[in-house]
Design an enzyme around this catalytic site. Structure first.
Site, PDB file in Angstrom:
ATOM      1  CG  ASN A 148       0.512  -6.432  -2.342  1.00 25.40           C
ATOM      2  OD1 ASN A 148       1.301  -6.030  -2.825  1.00 25.40           O
ATOM      3  ND2 ASN A 148      -0.770  -6.293  -2.572  1.00 25.40           N
ATOM      4  CG  ASP A 152      -2.919  -2.857  -0.893  1.00 26.08           C
ATOM      5  OD1 ASP A 152      -2.682  -1.804  -1.277  1.00 26.08           O
ATOM      6  OD2 ASP A 152      -2.048  -3.877  -1.167  1.00 26.08           O
TER       7      ASP A 152
END
EC number: 3.1.1.106
Length: 180
Positions: free
Chosen positions: A25, A35
């Protein structure tokens, strides 16, 4: 190009490659999906490296990429790239997604690494349609590899069965092309 692109299903943090690409992000501070999995597996050193990059450069914009150490991962480095949030396809999403792959490959090559593993960028919470994203990933990576000797190996690592089947089908199509 045949043999330089591979499709596997599994956990990207366990793939034996020089570089893992993180679908990050913009904050680079970890999050959900791949992530979060990469940050958890890499430990605090990765977060510290991302924090340092963020202090120096600010947030990472969609289509851009940065490289850091890999922390506790077996890989030597992590490239963090931010894919676009899907907004219906009219907000430059295809170009931004292609840029995310291309800029990641350029960082891998510029740092002398031979192998890289990509997740299916933007297809999780960012909502990019999986088939369209896979097509862009394959087109961008294969085009890059026809023009550059590095990296020698690219892995598309699919966590779910749907993406795995999409990428396998595309790999078969690319392997059948003349000159592939």
């Amino acid at each position: 190009m045949s043999g330089r692109i591979n499709v596997v299903q599994g956990d990207i943090t366990l793939i034996d490659v020089d570089v893992i690409v993180n679908a990050a992000n913009p904050s680079l501070m970890g999050g959900g999906g791949v992530d979060g999995a990469i940050h958890r597996a890499a430990g605090p050193a990765l977060l510290a490296a991302c924090r340092q990059v963020r202090q120096q450069q600010g947030e990472c914009q969609p289509g851009h990429a940065v490289i850091t150490e890999a922390g506790d991962l077996a890989a030597k480095a992590v490239v963090h790239t931010v894919g676009p949030v899907w907004r219906g396809g009219q907000d430059n999403e295809p170009q931004l997604l292609a840029d995310a792959y291309r800029n990641s490959l350029q960082l891998v090559a510029a740092n002398g690494y031979n192998s890289v593993a990509f997740p299916a960028i933007s297809t999780g919470i960012y909502g990019y349609p999986k088939a369209a994203a896979a097509q862009i990933a394959f087109e961008t990576v294969s085009d890059y590899l026809t023009r550059h000797p590095q990296p020698k190996q690219v892995y598309f690592v699919c966590y779910d069965e749907e993406n795995f089947l999409l990428y396998q089908r595309l790999l078969g199509q690319y392997d059948e092309q003349p000159g592939a």
